[in-house]
Design a protein around this motif. Structure first.
Motif, PDB file in Angstrom:
ATOM      1  N   ARG A 258      11.530  15.201   1.398  1.00  0.00           N
ATOM      2  CA  ARG A 258      11.893  15.905   0.325  1.00  0.00           C
ATOM      3  C   ARG A 258      12.502  14.873  -0.484  1.00  0.00           C
ATOM      4  N   ALA A 259      12.979  13.707  -0.049  1.00  0.00           N
ATOM      5  CA  ALA A 259      13.506  12.630  -1.037  1.00  0.00           C
ATOM      6  C   ALA A 259      12.151  11.618  -1.383  1.00  0.00           C
ATOM      7  N   ILE A 260      11.275  11.585  -0.474  1.00  0.00           N
ATOM      8  CA  ILE A 260       9.875  10.945  -1.084  1.00  0.00           C
ATOM      9  C   ILE A 260       9.140  11.838  -2.184  1.00  0.00           C
ATOM     10  N   ALA A 261       8.920  13.178  -1.860  1.00  0.00           N
ATOM     11  CA  ALA A 261       8.382  13.934  -3.116  1.00  0.00           C
ATOM     12  C   ALA A 261       9.200  13.824  -4.382  1.00  0.00           C
ATOM     13  N   LYS A 262      10.714  13.770  -4.205  1.00  0.00           N
ATOM     14  CA  LYS A 262      11.478  13.525  -5.522  1.00  0.00           C
ATOM     15  C   LYS A 262      11.079  12.431  -5.948  1.00  0.00           C
ATOM     16  N   THR A 263      11.243  11.213  -5.424  1.00  0.00           N
ATOM     17  CA  THR A 263      10.936   9.878  -5.688  1.00  0.00           C
ATOM     18  C   THR A 263       9.492   9.835  -6.592  1.00  0.00           C
ATOM     19  N   LEU A 264       8.516  10.500  -5.961  1.00  0.00           N
ATOM     20  CA  LEU A 264       7.112  10.333  -6.499  1.00  0.00           C
ATOM     21  C   LEU A 264       6.903  11.628  -7.647  1.00  0.00           C
ATOM     22  N   ASN A 265       7.931  12.471  -7.669  1.00  0.00           N
ATOM     23  CA  ASN A 265       7.979  13.322  -8.945  1.00  0.00           C
ATOM     24  C   ASN A 265       6.858  14.358  -8.483  1.00  0.00           C
ATOM     25  N   VAL A 266       6.633  14.734  -7.294  1.00  0.00           N
ATOM     26  CA  VAL A 266       5.505  15.648  -7.036  1.00  0.00           C
ATOM     27  C   VAL A 266       6.044  16.787  -6.192  1.00  0.00           C
ATOM     28  N   GLY A 267       5.532  17.996  -6.181  1.00  0.00           N
ATOM     29  CA  GLY A 267       5.896  19.237  -5.163  1.00  0.00           C
ATOM     30  C   GLY A 267       5.591  18.972  -3.811  1.00  0.00           C
ATOM     31  N   LEU A 268       6.192  19.651  -2.993  1.00  0.00           N
ATOM     32  CA  LEU A 268       6.132  19.635  -1.623  1.00  0.00           C
ATOM     33  C   LEU A 268       4.601  20.148  -1.116  1.00  0.00           C
ATOM     34  N   ASP A 269       4.052  21.088  -2.141  1.00  0.00           N
ATOM     35  CA  ASP A 269       2.656  21.727  -1.808  1.00  0.00           C
ATOM     36  C   ASP A 269       1.639  20.650  -2.039  1.00  0.00           C
ATOM     37  N   THR A 270       1.865  19.448  -2.494  1.00  0.00           N
ATOM     38  CA  THR A 270       1.028  18.325  -2.485  1.00  0.00           C
ATOM     39  C   THR A 270       1.191  17.338  -1.353  1.00  0.00           C
ATOM     40  N   VAL A 271       1.899  17.656  -0.478  1.00  0.00           N
ATOM     41  CA  VAL A 271       2.086  16.452   0.715  1.00  0.00           C
ATOM     42  C   VAL A 271       1.596  16.854   1.940  1.00  0.00           C
ATOM     43  N   VAL A 272       0.818  16.018   2.574  1.00  0.00           N
ATOM     44  CA  VAL A 272       0.535  16.006   4.147  1.00  0.00           C
ATOM     45  C   VAL A 272       1.298  15.161   5.060  1.00  0.00           C
TER      46      VAL A 272
ATOM     47  N   ASP B 264       0.775  -1.268  -0.022  1.00  0.00           N
ATOM     48  CA  ASP B 264       0.203  -0.118   0.073  1.00  0.00           C
ATOM     49  C   ASP B 264       0.939   1.054  -0.037  1.00  0.00           C
ATOM     50  N   PHE B 265       2.327   1.134   0.078  1.00  0.00           N
ATOM     51  CA  PHE B 265       2.976   2.218   0.262  1.00  0.00           C
ATOM     52  C   PHE B 265       4.014   2.158  -0.902  1.00  0.00           C
ATOM     53  N   PRO B 266       3.727   3.020  -1.984  1.00  0.00           N
ATOM     54  CA  PRO B 266       4.743   3.131  -3.142  1.00  0.00           C
ATOM     55  C   PRO B 266       6.161   3.589  -2.704  1.00  0.00           C
ATOM     56  N   VAL B 267       6.266   4.197  -1.773  1.00  0.00           N
ATOM     57  CA  VAL B 267       7.710   4.676  -1.047  1.00  0.00           C
ATOM     58  C   VAL B 267       7.639   4.311   0.463  1.00  0.00           C
ATOM     59  N   PHE B 268       8.604   3.620   0.636  1.00  0.00           N
ATOM     60  CA  PHE B 268       8.829   3.035   2.244  1.00  0.00           C
ATOM     61  C   PHE B 268      10.126   3.595   2.707  1.00  0.00           C
ATOM     62  N   VAL B 269      10.289   4.678   3.438  1.00  0.00           N
ATOM     63  CA  VAL B 269      11.284   5.138   3.896  1.00  0.00           C
ATOM     64  C   VAL B 269      11.348   4.921   5.471  1.00  0.00           C
ATOM     65  N   ALA B 270      12.662   4.136   5.779  1.00  0.00           N
ATOM     66  CA  ALA B 270      12.869   3.929   7.163  1.00  0.00           C
ATOM     67  C   ALA B 270      14.377   4.087   7.554  1.00  0.00           C
ATOM     68  N   ASN B 271      14.904   5.045   8.018  1.00  0.00           N
ATOM     69  CA  ASN B 271      16.201   5.174   8.403  1.00  0.00           C
ATOM     70  C   ASN B 271      16.379   6.158   9.583  1.00  0.00           C
ATOM     71  N   TYR B 272      17.464   6.799   9.978  1.00  0.00           N
ATOM     72  CA  TYR B 272      17.786   7.701  10.929  1.00  0.00           C
ATOM     73  C   TYR B 272      18.049   9.202  10.511  1.00  0.00           C
ATOM     74  N   LYS B 273      17.678   9.399   9.300  1.00  0.00           N
ATOM     75  CA  LYS B 273      17.879  10.850   9.123  1.00  0.00           C
ATOM     76  C   LYS B 273      16.673  11.620   9.231  1.00  0.00           C
ATOM     77  N   ASP B 274      16.836  13.211   9.362  1.00  0.00           N
ATOM     78  CA  ASP B 274      15.583  13.923  10.034  1.00  0.00           C
ATOM     79  C   ASP B 274      14.805  13.639   8.893  1.00  0.00           C
ATOM     80  N   LYS B 275      13.142  13.912   9.298  1.00  0.00           N
ATOM     81  CA  LYS B 275      12.106  13.610   8.599  1.00  0.00           C
ATOM     82  C   LYS B 275      12.075  14.722   7.459  1.00  0.00           C
ATOM     83  N   ALA B 276      12.593  15.824   7.537  1.00  0.00           N
ATOM     84  CA  ALA B 276      12.349  16.742   6.466  1.00  0.00           C
ATOM     85  C   ALA B 276      13.117  16.534   5.281  1.00  0.00           C
ATOM     86  N   THR B 277      14.459  16.017   5.586  1.00  0.00           N
ATOM     87  CA  THR B 277      15.247  15.407   4.460  1.00  0.00           C
ATOM     88  C   THR B 277      14.572  14.375   3.872  1.00  0.00           C
ATOM     89  N   ASN B 278      13.959  13.257   4.555  1.00  0.00           N
ATOM     90  CA  ASN B 278      13.273  12.230   3.935  1.00  0.00           C
ATOM     91  C   ASN B 278      11.936  12.484   3.314  1.00  0.00           C
TER      92      ASN B 278
END
Length: 599
Positions: A341-355, A325-339
């Motif tokens: 950004r990476a999720i939005a880039k992977t999905l090819n969407v803008g940050l203003d589409t994210v909740v 159910d999760f096209p992108v699954f990020v689990a690591n110890y980086k800060d969540k803002a950085t992650n």
């Protein structure tokens, strides 16, 4: 002092819970906005919005711009005078017609119904009244060409048949519900309905109705109801105009289950019918699953090792959501803002589409500060309130639902598989060929027009300019619309590109009024096949030139580099580009077979 007020306004406009502010506070914010120089260039898209109500809309119009701005729309408002909406809509010489709205908000109330059956009327009399009622409103709506938000008729304060008024044929509430059901069934595609009875229930009838205010100022609903009404309008507008959010990034611990999987272990987390909290987490997961099923993309952002984070999905029997159910699954110890950004880039969407939803106040504060475009929801405390908390501000409004919406999650899964293989392969052309891609040329039909209109509105990156087209406009231009569905060995991606053209024989040119393409098919070289088809269309019409208007939005910069590759160069007119109708000989091979759908 002025800078503090402006900062207060900016923070309010970034707050997804603006709807929770009371009307008096919102009126203060509206006054600050009217006096501020808040820069909106990057914040919003300008739109002319007409507000036509069956009541005095002054107080609603006062706070409504705040909710539009919160969702990235800067409205220029027109208000119909009290009691004049019918004349405004019908009269082609009216101020409303001269205003030429790009969006109409139409809010009649039950007082505006024309053919109310008498108390205790028989079924046949009620059906006759209902038929005449629907004919009246449908004929009125036919005069509105712009995309329209229509409120259904609200429930009355008093019930003439008492507690069975909503159940018996002669009941007024029963009649209102019948009218609303028929409107929902028969309204044309460019009409988006808001369920007013549901809004009334969410506020509570005693807070919705204000008889004294109606007699004094001709506003039938209380001031307390206005924030929820304004939020509903802005949410619907964002869906219609392609500004709605479409990605939900979720934490795991104390969000999808109770406890911390890394510390408590699989048997120690709270999830399942054994406890009230465990059952609440199940219900929350069911809600999230329903979002995914209607096209909202779910992603995980967890501070965990990936192996531990995946354990409940793979081994816990009470999990409703699955890894798939999760096209992108990020689990690591980086800060969540950085992650994120990476999720939005992977999905090819803008940050203003994210909740982003998380239980940690620290993580939420970090993301709010570093990614102000992202809406942040802190899910703290009672998990039985999570659904209400997230759903209250309407983060993911629906304008229409298409096949592509229901298949979106699977589509992103396939997209990730393609991207992963592309990164690993050294033979890109061989890889693209092995996908066995097929493009299907689609026509404007009842089963395609909603998706075409939706795609033009929602697309941001591959989009020539802000021009949008309602379903009624696309029907009128059907012979000038090219649309493409893409499928390959992995899946059918649905309609992923639309071009609206215009034939100008005087200029010997085929004009591309807009061309959009879904970000899900970037890197598939579909644009080169489409360029060939555009050329073929122009040549068939005997036209030697192609022309288009490209307006940079800050989101569509990739077009700037692509136009020369497609043979376009700048013309003498600012923002206009031209090309020979014959395709350039050096277009890259696309390996896409072209088929044609039935018209």
């Amino acid at each position: 002092m002025k800078e503090n007020r402006q900062k207060t306004l900016e923070l309010a406009l970034r707050d997804p819970f603006l709807v929770s502010h009371d009307t008096h506070s919102l009126q203060k914010l509206a006054k600050i906005f009217s006096k501020t120089n808040l820069s909106l260039e990057k914040l919003s898209t300008d739109k002319r919005v007409a507000l036509c109500g069956g009541f005095m809309t002054k107080f609603l119009a006062e706070i409504l711009p705040l909710f539009f701005l919160q969702r990235g729309i800067s409205p220029t408002l027109y208000e119909s005078e009290y009691g004049s909406f019918q004349q405004d809509i019908i009269n082609k010489e009216s101020e409303l017609s001269s205003f030429n709205p790009e969006l109409v908000v139409f809010f009649p109330t039950h007082r505006d119904l024309r053919f109310i059956p008498p108390t205790g009327a028989s079924n046949s009399i009620v059906e006759n009244c209902l038929g005449r009622e629907i004919d009246f409103w449908m004929n009125l709506l036919k005069n509105i060409d712009a995309p329209t938000i229509l409120f259904t008729f609200d429930p009355p304060l008093t019930r003439r048949l008492g507690e069975v008024d909503g159940l018996k044929p002669g009941g007024f509430l029963n009649y209102i519900r019948s009218v609303n059901t028929r409107l929902a069934s028969d309204a044309p595609g460019h009409i988006k309905l808001i369920d007013t009875e549901q809004l009334c229930a969410s506020v509570g009838e005693t807070l919705w109705h204000d008889q004294r205010l109606y007699h004094m100022a001709k506003q039938p609903m209380s001031m307390d109801a206005l924030p929820i009404i304004a939020n509903s309008i802005a949410a619907s507008a964002s869906a219609i105009l392609g500004k709605a959010r479409k990605v939900l990034v979720l934490d795991l611990d104390n969000t999808l289950w109770g406890g911390i999987i890394g510390d408590d272990g699989l048997d120690g987390i709270t999830l399942g019918p054994e406890t009230s909290d465990g059952e609440s987490f199940i219900e929350f997961q069911k809600y999230l699953k329903s979002l995914s099923e209607r096209g909202i993309v779910l992603a995980v952002c967890s501070k965990n090792s990936k192996e531990i984070a995946l354990q409940p999905f793979r081994e816990h029997g009470a999990m409703v959501l699955q890894e798939a159910d999760f096209p992108v699954f990020v689990a690591n110890y980086k800060d969540k803002a950085t992650n994120i950004r990476a999720i939005a880039k992977t999905l090819n969407v803008g940050l203003d589409t994210v909740v982003f939803a998380d239980d940690s106040p620290v993580e939420c504060a970090l993301v709010r500060k570093q990614l102000p475009e992202v809406w942040v929801v802190e899910l703290a405390g009672d998990p039985s309130e999570f659904i209400r908390c997230l759903d209250h501000f309407i983060p993911f409004p629906v304008a229409s639902l298409t096949e592509e919406d229901f298949a979106r999650s699977a589509s992103y899964q396939s997209l990730n598989a393609v991207h992963s293989e592309l990164q690993e392969t050294t033979d890109i052309e061989g890889f693209l060929r092995d996908l066995k891609p097929v493009a299907i040329l689609e026509y404007v039909r009842d089963d395609t027009v909603e998706r075409m209109s939706q795609l033009i509105a929602k697309t941001n990156q591959f989009k020539l300019n802000p021009n949008t087209f309602s379903t009624s406009e696309l029907r009128k231009k059907s012979s000038e619309v090219l649309a493409f569905r893409l499928k390959d060995r992995l899946q059918d991606y649905g309609i992923v590109s639309v071009i609206v053209t215009e034939t100008d024989y005087d200029a010997d040119a085929l004009i591309l009024r807009n061309w959009v393409m879904s970000c899900r098919v970037f890197s598939r070289r579909l644009e080169f096949l489409i360029r060939e088809k555009i050329s073929e269309t122009a040549i068939e019409k005997g036209l030697s030139r192609l022309r288009l208007e490209y307006l940079q939005s800050g989101r569509n910069d990739l077009i700037c580099d692509l136009l020369p590759a497609l043979g376009f160069s700048e013309s003498k007119m600012p923002n206009w580009f031209e090309a020979d109708s014959i395709s350039p000989k050096n277009l890259p091979p696309h390996f896409i077979a072209l088929e044609e759908a039935p018209s």
